[in-house]
Enzyme design. Structure first.
Site, PDB file in Angstrom:
ATOM      1  N   ASP A   6       0.825  -1.358   0.006  1.00  0.00           N
ATOM      2  CA  ASP A   6      -0.182  -0.138  -0.132  1.00  0.00           C
ATOM      3  C   ASP A   6       1.287   1.353   0.171  1.00  0.00           C
ATOM      4  O   ASP A   6       2.335   1.697   0.188  1.00  0.00           O
ATOM      5  CB  ASP A   6      -0.860  -0.198   1.585  1.00  0.00           C
ATOM      6  CG  ASP A   6      -2.069   1.239   1.527  1.00  0.00           C
ATOM      7  OD1 ASP A   6      -2.947   1.433  -0.025  1.00  0.00           O
ATOM      8  OD2 ASP A   6      -1.860   2.120   2.204  1.00  0.00           O
ATOM      9  N   SER A   7       0.311   2.659  -0.036  1.00  0.00           N
ATOM     10  CA  SER A   7       0.799   3.437  -0.280  1.00  0.00           C
ATOM     11  C   SER A   7       0.860   4.355   1.095  1.00  0.00           C
ATOM     12  O   SER A   7       2.019   4.729   1.093  1.00  0.00           O
ATOM     13  CB  SER A   7       0.007   4.912  -0.818  1.00  0.00           C
ATOM     14  OG  SER A   7      -0.958   4.664  -0.328  1.00  0.00           O
ATOM     15  N   TYR A  38      -0.645   8.647  -2.418  1.00  0.00           N
ATOM     16  CA  TYR A  38      -0.313   8.207  -3.669  1.00  0.00           C
ATOM     17  C   TYR A  38      -1.497   9.259  -4.673  1.00  0.00           C
ATOM     18  O   TYR A  38      -1.017   9.083  -6.059  1.00  0.00           O
ATOM     19  CB  TYR A  38      -0.629   6.769  -4.212  1.00  0.00           C
ATOM     20  CG  TYR A  38       1.025   5.926  -3.729  1.00  0.00           C
ATOM     21  CD1 TYR A  38       2.126   6.447  -3.235  1.00  0.00           C
ATOM     22  CD2 TYR A  38       1.052   4.972  -4.763  1.00  0.00           C
ATOM     23  CE1 TYR A  38       3.500   6.014  -3.152  1.00  0.00           C
ATOM     24  CE2 TYR A  38       2.239   4.078  -3.967  1.00  0.00           C
ATOM     25  CZ  TYR A  38       2.837   4.597  -4.086  1.00  0.00           C
ATOM     26  OH  TYR A  38       4.149   3.554  -3.895  1.00  0.00           O
ATOM     27  N   GLY A  39      -2.464   9.091  -3.926  1.00  0.00           N
ATOM     28  CA  GLY A  39      -4.087   9.185  -5.058  1.00  0.00           C
ATOM     29  C   GLY A  39      -4.120  10.428  -5.798  1.00  0.00           C
ATOM     30  O   GLY A  39      -4.907  11.037  -6.116  1.00  0.00           O
ATOM     31  N   CYS A  69      -3.434  -1.244  -2.181  1.00  0.00           N
ATOM     32  CA  CYS A  69      -4.382   0.024  -2.250  1.00  0.00           C
ATOM     33  C   CYS A  69      -4.494   0.339  -3.573  1.00  0.00           C
ATOM     34  O   CYS A  69      -4.241  -0.153  -5.064  1.00  0.00           O
ATOM     35  CB  CYS A  69      -2.384   0.961  -3.539  1.00  0.00           C
ATOM     36  SG  CYS A  69      -3.050   2.444  -3.248  1.00  0.00           S
ATOM     37  N   ASN A  70      -6.373   0.950  -3.226  1.00  0.00           N
ATOM     38  CA  ASN A  70      -6.661   1.047  -4.685  1.00  0.00           C
ATOM     39  C   ASN A  70      -6.724   1.768  -6.294  1.00  0.00           C
ATOM     40  O   ASN A  70      -6.735   2.251  -7.130  1.00  0.00           O
ATOM     41  CB  ASN A  70      -8.046   1.741  -4.140  1.00  0.00           C
ATOM     42  CG  ASN A  70      -9.341   0.754  -3.830  1.00  0.00           C
ATOM     43  OD1 ASN A  70     -10.229   0.056  -4.098  1.00  0.00           O
ATOM     44  ND2 ASN A  70      -8.677   0.862  -2.300  1.00  0.00           N
ATOM     45  N   THR A  71      -5.735   3.082  -5.219  1.00  0.00           N
ATOM     46  CA  THR A  71      -5.333   3.904  -6.645  1.00  0.00           C
ATOM     47  C   THR A  71      -4.099   3.004  -7.016  1.00  0.00           C
ATOM     48  O   THR A  71      -4.336   3.144  -8.191  1.00  0.00           O
ATOM     49  CB  THR A  71      -4.750   4.990  -5.480  1.00  0.00           C
ATOM     50  OG1 THR A  71      -4.710   5.732  -5.137  1.00  0.00           O
ATOM     51  CG2 THR A  71      -3.801   6.143  -6.344  1.00  0.00           C
ATOM     52  N   GLU A 155      -4.959   9.563   8.611  1.00  0.00           N
ATOM     53  CA  GLU A 155      -3.880   9.614   8.826  1.00  0.00           C
ATOM     54  C   GLU A 155      -3.418  10.231  10.034  1.00  0.00           C
ATOM     55  O   GLU A 155      -2.724   9.689  10.901  1.00  0.00           O
ATOM     56  CB  GLU A 155      -2.715   9.515   7.438  1.00  0.00           C
ATOM     57  CG  GLU A 155      -3.254   9.216   6.625  1.00  0.00           C
ATOM     58  CD  GLU A 155      -1.879   8.286   5.434  1.00  0.00           C
ATOM     59  OE1 GLU A 155      -0.710   8.343   6.471  1.00  0.00           O
ATOM     60  OE2 GLU A 155      -1.909   6.995   5.580  1.00  0.00           O
ATOM     61  N   CYS A 187     -11.020   2.696  -1.854  1.00  0.00           N
ATOM     62  CA  CYS A 187      -9.383   3.255  -0.752  1.00  0.00           C
ATOM     63  C   CYS A 187      -9.603   2.567   0.113  1.00  0.00           C
ATOM     64  O   CYS A 187     -10.138   2.195   1.191  1.00  0.00           O
ATOM     65  CB  CYS A 187      -9.939   5.152  -0.554  1.00  0.00           C
ATOM     66  SG  CYS A 187      -8.578   5.753   0.726  1.00  0.00           S
ATOM     67  N   THR A 188      -9.130   2.600   0.589  1.00  0.00           N
ATOM     68  CA  THR A 188      -7.875   1.933   1.440  1.00  0.00           C
ATOM     69  C   THR A 188      -7.955   1.874   3.063  1.00  0.00           C
ATOM     70  O   THR A 188      -8.911   1.344   4.451  1.00  0.00           O
ATOM     71  CB  THR A 188      -6.469   1.733   1.927  1.00  0.00           C
ATOM     72  OG1 THR A 188      -6.108   2.594   1.127  1.00  0.00           O
ATOM     73  CG2 THR A 188      -6.050   0.245   1.003  1.00  0.00           C
ATOM     74  N   HIS A 189      -8.417   3.429   3.475  1.00  0.00           N
ATOM     75  CA  HIS A 189      -8.751   4.597   5.016  1.00  0.00           C
ATOM     76  C   HIS A 189     -10.220   4.125   4.293  1.00  0.00           C
ATOM     77  O   HIS A 189     -10.000   4.332   6.430  1.00  0.00           O
ATOM     78  CB  HIS A 189      -7.534   5.460   4.578  1.00  0.00           C
ATOM     79  CG  HIS A 189      -6.166   5.603   4.524  1.00  0.00           C
ATOM     80  ND1 HIS A 189      -5.977   4.943   3.609  1.00  0.00           N
ATOM     81  CD2 HIS A 189      -5.697   6.407   4.814  1.00  0.00           C
ATOM     82  CE1 HIS A 189      -4.537   5.609   3.526  1.00  0.00           C
ATOM     83  NE2 HIS A 189      -4.487   6.004   4.581  1.00  0.00           N
TER      84      HIS A 189
END
Ligand code: DGL
Length: 273
Positions: A6-7, A38-39, A69-71, A155, A187-189
């Protein structure tokens, strides 16, 4: 070994359900925190970052890499698969993403008609999800909203604060107006804001968490591919790597996930031009 890439911290929402489903395997988690998010980067930059991470992971024992990571999955996965898997023996290495399992889950559900997706600016700018969903059911409509402020808030551990919930509400309003029945957390978050999101969307909207769906899909994949499964080591080890501050990652894991973490190691990714 199974590597989860992941980013940054977000991929831990994918690692956790994968470990819950498949606890015996050895896992290597890599968060490229030094360059996250990254997005907001260009596709060229995201592809280069992904190449550097994939090369590191294959050189350090990974057989199967999951792009949490979806991005990265939306922008770079196809490119990476072509570059690193073409011409290699299928049994030696594999790279999978989150996009196909999630798209399949939503598109195969007969009750889904109007689908919403929230994600980073980069993910929303591509047609990666649209293409996968329409391959299965061309009649579905997808309403996409970019939510660039959510990742930094999460974050910073601000996601439970009223300010974050207010911003979320503003992002979700057009989706409420579009009367969607399913919402992809692209999105992972975002699973870290799952409760606020489902509360805002209401009981009639099914909220899809890509981590849980990917974990089930991986379990199924491994049962169908013994040639890969048999290559994966099983000592229940977990190794956490970051390109930035190890203590910050350790703290984030402790605060948000029920995962055992003894050590986080800082690594450098070799820069490609
Ligand atoms: N991991 C990213 C994703 O799932 C979110 C954070 C970022 O923009 O790097 O899209």
């Amino acid at each position: 070994m199974i590597a989860i890439f992941d980013s940054g911290f977000g991929g831990l929402t994918v690692l956790k359900p994968i470990i819950d489903e498949l606890p015996d395997y050895d896992y290597l988690y890599l968060g490229d925190n030094a360059r996250a998010p990254y997005g907001n980067h260009s596709p060229e930059t995201i592809k280069r970052y992904c190449e550097e991470a994939v090369e590191y992971l294959f050189e350090n024992g990974a057989t199967l890499i999951i792009f949490a990571c979806n991005t990265a999955s939306s922008i770079a996965l196809r490119h990476i698969q072509q570059k690193y898997l073409n011409g290699t023996d299928e049994r030696d290495r594999k790279i999978l993403g989150v996009l196909i399992p999630v798209s399949q889950e939503v598109a195969k559900n007969k009750e889904s008609k109007r689908i919403g997706l929230i994600g980073t600016r980069a993910t929303v700018s591509t047609s990666a999800y649209d293409d996968e969903i329409k391959k299965i059911n061309p009649g579905l409509t997808l309403h996409k909203i970019e939510c660039p402020l959510l990742v930094p808030l999460i974050e910073e551990d601000w996601h439970k604060k009223p300010e974050a919930v207010m911003i979320l509400k503003k992002y979700l309003r057009p989706l409420k107006n579009a009367n969607i029945d399913s919402l992809i957390l692209g999105c992972t978050h975002y699973p870290l804001m799952y409760e606020s999101i489902s509360k805002k969307m209401g009981r009639n909207v099914k909220v899809l968490d890509s981590g849980k769906i990917t974990a089930k899909s991986l379990k199924d994949y491994l049962s169908r591919h013994p040639e890969i499964e048999s290559k994966l080591s099983k000592n229940s080890s977990r190794t956490y790597l970051t390109t930035d501050l190890p203590d910050k990652m350790k703290e984030f894991i402790k605060k948000n996930f029920d995962l055992k973490v003894d050590k986080v190691k800082k690594i450098e990714l070799k820069r490609k031009n």
